[in-house]
Design an enzyme around this catalytic site. Structure first.
Site, PDB file in Angstrom:
ATOM      1  N   THR A 158       1.006  -0.800   0.393  1.00 16.64           N
ATOM      2  CA  THR A 158       0.121   0.067  -0.215  1.00 16.64           C
ATOM      3  C   THR A 158       1.202   1.427  -0.273  1.00 16.64           C
ATOM      4  O   THR A 158       1.744   1.369   0.711  1.00 16.64           O
ATOM      5  CB  THR A 158      -0.807   0.341   1.618  1.00 16.64           C
ATOM      6  OG1 THR A 158      -1.199   0.885   1.044  1.00 16.64           O
ATOM      7  CG2 THR A 158       0.100  -0.394   2.449  1.00 16.64           C
ATOM      8  N   TYR A 200      -1.831   0.105  10.062  1.00 23.40           N
ATOM      9  CA  TYR A 200      -2.039  -0.756   8.901  1.00 23.40           C
ATOM     10  C   TYR A 200      -1.192  -0.587   7.958  1.00 23.40           C
ATOM     11  O   TYR A 200      -0.236  -2.060   7.297  1.00 23.40           O
ATOM     12  CB  TYR A 200      -3.198   0.645   8.552  1.00 23.40           C
ATOM     13  CG  TYR A 200      -3.305   0.026   7.209  1.00 23.40           C
ATOM     14  CD1 TYR A 200      -3.574  -1.618   6.688  1.00 23.40           C
ATOM     15  CD2 TYR A 200      -3.041   0.814   5.864  1.00 23.40           C
ATOM     16  CE1 TYR A 200      -3.477  -1.425   5.168  1.00 23.40           C
ATOM     17  CE2 TYR A 200      -3.322   0.671   4.439  1.00 23.40           C
ATOM     18  CZ  TYR A 200      -3.931  -1.054   4.028  1.00 23.40           C
ATOM     19  OH  TYR A 200      -3.935  -1.420   3.701  1.00 23.40           O
TER      20      TYR A 200
END
Ligand code: UDP
Length: 328
Positions: free
Chosen positions: A122, A146
């Site tokens: 990501t 995250y």
């Protein structure tokens, strides 16, 4: 390894009942690969699994440990926890669910000699960028748990590739959007801009909140790089072909064009014909002003070319999906 240029591959897709995983599994089946979807349905949907794929309900670590003994050419690892806010409130869920699970999967692959891995990484691994667009060489300083867990997995993959000959590719997604036929975003807790704007158009919400209008951008709202989920899926098929033994390659996936929150809302107004009331509210903690990908490396090395870059086209696909779901 099987000749990836010509042969259909026998593949495990973890998280293949989720948004990106289901689209990717569908494209893999359509390309002639033999696909087994492994998903615990914690956030995915069984009816999102392509009918041409075999489906196993199970955990990406524990079930993979037995499943991989069957012998596979590769794993595409999508299964993950992916809510930024939740990752700050419940970090254990992310360190366990993302890092520990992925480490077990890597070990299962090593035990059973599974030669290649494509991993969903990501843009959140970069954190607040020093400059825009962001290349893969940018510093990785995630600003949330995250992103930190995804970066930790990337580091583990690098070591496994070097030490054990794994052929690995990490794909760093920017803002995934759109739908592929009847496969689209269906989250129990929806936090993403486009689905929330479209929920306003269907009347499920009274208005969309614009998180901050005081960013140093032209209209004051934050800018993101929206990439169509089908273009994103195509990059995974190319990554499988370009994975090389003992190497861990990392590619950013974005269109290279940024759109502001206001521009997204306006595109949704045009796509839906709905006025979509918007209300300015405070910034969301941890949101950078601008996140746009430099994806030259994916274009040059993988031969990837996003085809669906028109914002109105992207939101129209999401809108068609939203309306089709609403009528079910
Ligand atoms: N955003 C917003 N209102 C919302 C949801 C998101 O203004 O209800 C903004 C958010 O602050 C960010 C952009 O839209 O600047 C994209 O957010 P999203 O959650 O879709 O993706 P992210 O970039 O956080 O991964």
């Amino acid at each position: 390894m099987t000749d990836t240029q010509t042969q259909p591959l026998k593949l495990v897709v973890t998280g293949g009942a989720g948004y990106v995983g289901s689209v990717c599994a569908a494209r893999l089946v359509e390309a002639g690969h033999d696909v087994t979807v492994l998903d615990d349905l914690s956030t995915g949907h069984a009816d999102a699994v392509h009918p041409g794929a075999r489906f196993i309900e199970g955990d990406a670590a524990e079930t993979a440990e037995t499943l991989l003994a069957e012998g596979f050419d590769g794993v595409l690892h999508f299964a993950a926890k992916s809510l930024v806010g939740e990752s700050m409130q419940d970090p254990a869920k992310y360190w366990q669910g993302n890092v520990v699970t992925s480490l077990r999967l890597l070990d299962a692959m090593r035990t059973h000699g599974t030669p290649r891995l494509v991993f969903s990484s990501t843009a959140a691994t970069y954190g607040e960028p020093e400059s825009s667009p962001i290349p893969e060489s940018a510093p990785t300083r995630p600003t949330n748990t995250y992103g930190a867990t995804k970066l930790a997995i990337d580091h583990a993959i690098t070591s496994y590739a070097l030490a054990h000959g794994l052929a690995a590719v990490s794909l760093r997604y920017f803002n995934v959007a759109g739908a592929y036929g009847d496969l689209g975003e269906r989250h129990a807790t929806e936090t993403h801009l486009i689905p929330l704007v479209l929920q306003t158009a269907t009347g499920q919400r009274e208005h969309i909140s614009i998180f901050g209008e005081d960013y140093p951008t032209e209209d004051g709202t934050a800018i993101r790089d929206y990439i169509h989920v089908a273009d994103l899926a195509d990059a995974h098929l190319l990554a499988l072909r370009h994975a090389a033994e003992g190497e861990h390659k990392i590619y950013n996936l974005g269109s290279g064009t940024g759109f502001s929150v206001r521009q997204v809302i306006e595109a949704c107004r045009q796509a839906t014909g709905h006025p979509i009331p918007a209300v300015v509210s405070p910034r969301r903690a941890g949101d950078p002003a601008v996140l746009v990908a430099a994806s030259d490396r994916a274009r040059e090395e993988l031969g990837w070319k996003p085809e669906r870059t028109d914002l109105i086209g992207i939101v129209t696909d999401a809108w068609n999906f939203t309306q089709a779901r609403a009528s079910k």
